[in-house]
Design a protein around this motif. Sequence first.
Motif, PDB file in Angstrom:
ATOM      1  N   GLU A  83      42.105  40.246  42.618  1.00  0.00           N
ATOM      2  CA  GLU A  83      40.948  39.356  42.703  1.00  0.00           C
ATOM      3  C   GLU A  83      41.366  37.960  43.154  1.00  0.00           C
ATOM      4  N   LYS A  84      42.534  37.508  42.710  1.00  0.00           N
ATOM      5  CA  LYS A  84      43.031  36.201  43.158  1.00  0.00           C
ATOM      6  C   LYS A  84      43.225  36.203  44.671  1.00  0.00           C
ATOM      7  N   GLU A  85      43.802  37.278  45.179  1.00  0.00           N
ATOM      8  CA  GLU A  85      43.996  37.389  46.620  1.00  0.00           C
ATOM      9  C   GLU A  85      42.652  37.376  47.345  1.00  0.00           C
ATOM     10  N   SER A  86      41.686  38.078  46.764  1.00  0.00           N
ATOM     11  CA  SER A  86      40.362  38.134  47.365  1.00  0.00           C
ATOM     12  C   SER A  86      39.694  36.769  47.391  1.00  0.00           C
ATOM     13  N   ILE A  87      39.846  36.019  46.316  1.00  0.00           N
ATOM     14  CA  ILE A  87      39.251  34.677  46.241  1.00  0.00           C
ATOM     15  C   ILE A  87      39.880  33.747  47.272  1.00  0.00           C
TER      16      ILE A  87
ATOM     17  N   VAL B  86      44.490  29.939  42.018  1.00  0.00           N
ATOM     18  CA  VAL B  86      43.340  30.551  41.343  1.00  0.00           C
ATOM     19  C   VAL B  86      43.737  30.839  39.900  1.00  0.00           C
ATOM     20  N   SER B  87      42.954  30.370  38.959  1.00  0.00           N
ATOM     21  CA  SER B  87      43.276  30.569  37.539  1.00  0.00           C
ATOM     22  C   SER B  87      42.930  31.979  37.084  1.00  0.00           C
ATOM     23  N   ASP B  88      43.542  32.379  35.973  1.00  0.00           N
ATOM     24  CA  ASP B  88      43.215  33.677  35.377  1.00  0.00           C
ATOM     25  C   ASP B  88      41.753  33.739  34.970  1.00  0.00           C
ATOM     26  N   ASP B  89      41.236  32.635  34.467  1.00  0.00           N
ATOM     27  CA  ASP B  89      39.844  32.614  34.029  1.00  0.00           C
ATOM     28  C   ASP B  89      38.891  32.898  35.191  1.00  0.00           C
ATOM     29  N   GLU B  90      39.226  32.364  36.354  1.00  0.00           N
ATOM     30  CA  GLU B  90      38.356  32.558  37.518  1.00  0.00           C
ATOM     31  C   GLU B  90      38.448  33.975  38.070  1.00  0.00           C
ATOM     32  N   ALA B  91      39.620  34.564  37.977  1.00  0.00           N
ATOM     33  CA  ALA B  91      39.835  35.870  38.616  1.00  0.00           C
ATOM     34  C   ALA B  91      39.911  37.034  37.633  1.00  0.00           C
ATOM     35  N   ARG B  92      39.846  36.734  36.347  1.00  0.00           N
ATOM     36  CA  ARG B  92      40.122  37.759  35.342  1.00  0.00           C
ATOM     37  C   ARG B  92      39.301  39.034  35.534  1.00  0.00           C
ATOM     38  N   HIS B  93      40.000  40.150  35.452  1.00  0.00           N
ATOM     39  CA  HIS B  93      39.384  41.470  35.406  1.00  0.00           C
ATOM     40  C   HIS B  93      39.883  42.163  34.146  1.00  0.00           C
TER      41      HIS B  93
ATOM     42  N   LEU C 140      39.693  48.064  23.994  1.00  0.00           N
ATOM     43  CA  LEU C 140      40.143  47.058  24.951  1.00  0.00           C
ATOM     44  C   LEU C 140      41.557  47.406  25.404  1.00  0.00           C
ATOM     45  N   VAL C 141      41.663  47.910  26.599  1.00  0.00           N
ATOM     46  CA  VAL C 141      42.963  48.284  27.149  1.00  0.00           C
ATOM     47  C   VAL C 141      43.736  47.042  27.567  1.00  0.00           C
ATOM     48  N   ALA C 142      43.079  46.155  28.297  1.00  0.00           N
ATOM     49  CA  ALA C 142      43.726  44.908  28.748  1.00  0.00           C
ATOM     50  C   ALA C 142      42.651  43.887  29.051  1.00  0.00           C
ATOM     51  N   TYR C 143      42.623  42.820  28.262  1.00  0.00           N
ATOM     52  CA  TYR C 143      41.632  41.771  28.515  1.00  0.00           C
ATOM     53  C   TYR C 143      41.872  41.153  29.888  1.00  0.00           C
ATOM     54  N   THR C 144      43.144  40.952  30.212  1.00  0.00           N
ATOM     55  CA  THR C 144      43.498  40.506  31.564  1.00  0.00           C
ATOM     56  C   THR C 144      44.319  41.605  32.227  1.00  0.00           C
TER      57      THR C 144
END
Length: 396
Positions: A301-305, A179-186, A289-293
């Motif tokens: 979220e990756k685990e959830s996906i 799962v990419s960062d773009d797909e799971a990014r929070h 912006l504390v953390a974009y990623t």
Amino acid sequence: MKKHFNRILAAALVFVMTALCLTGCSLGSKSEQSKTLLFSYDGSDVYLDEAWVYAKIAQTGYESQYSSAFGDSMWSMQISEDDEGNPITMEGMVKQNVIEQIKQVKVLVNKADELKVSLTDEEKETAKKNARTFAGEEEGKAILDETGATQDLIQKIYEENALASKVQQEVVKDVDTEVSDDEARHTTVYKLVFPVTNTDEETGAVTDMTDEEKAAQKKKAQKAYKEIKAGKDIEEVAQAYGVDENASETYGAGESSGGESFEKKIASMKDGDISGVLTTDEGYVIAKLVAYTDEEATAAEKESIVSERQSEAYQKQYEEWTKELDEDWDYEKDVDQDAWAQVIFDKTAAAEESSTGVTAEENDTAAEAETSQSSEEASAVSQETTTAEESTTAAE
């Protein structure tokens, strides 16, 4: 949330053993219950004592989660209605779900040879030890007494759930786990929100502020921003203006309460940047912006996906396996309802039936009338617990 069958069962059995109070009404001898065929599915015969053990596990889990909110009436609360309009109580719903759980275990166990899956000697020994421990505990003995189960049956339940879990893992082994960062990014932001609506504390009704009030909010936000630019800590400014409550927000794409334009603005910033005064769905907002990623939230979220992908793959396969079986399956007709009625979760109903001979169904009818005001809350529990039970079939 995503648990394998064997871990769910092990945890549940341990919980049952350590529970302070497990009551019920045993209406038959051990020999009767072990010989009472409750239902058959996919070539497997399930007897009352085995189903009763599963039911006790489910009962304990539900009571630990919901009894503090609903009290002694939880099991008699109406959850929904069947196709004929007859009420379904919490007890009725859970008992039906228990049957579905057992059916699922049996199907998976029956597929083990086909998929070349088996338990190792170590796994069998673990099941044996768990069963021995269960049967040796005071509460475990009480469960065996009530259900008519034996230590050998408990061992069988442990083994079958462990095997079912391994079959499940085999089914989902080829699911893509990348799962990419773009797909799971929070993303995590700290924001000062100066709302342009008023919310009635009693009714929850939301109304727009007047133009004058909105202008005052905007002026306040601009003043706060100047203070931040002058070097004041953003959190101190938020506290000074009384907007520090729930100021931190972590969101995925399309989830921020600030709306699409807010998310787009945040995406153009760097970690540590502070926006100017933004006009958003919430009102006037100043955001840091504390953390974009956000690493932790993104990893979760990756685990959830991945889990969702595995769940979908498993459900698709399971539905293929059981399509023909379920065409002729009917819970009311295929389960011995007279035998299944011996399993009573409602302590009041169990006590009254034991002392007066009043049937569980008669007691449920009376209890439903008394607790009908709780139907909306019960419905919410039904949705939540159904989701939880669905998740137990999802492989990690």
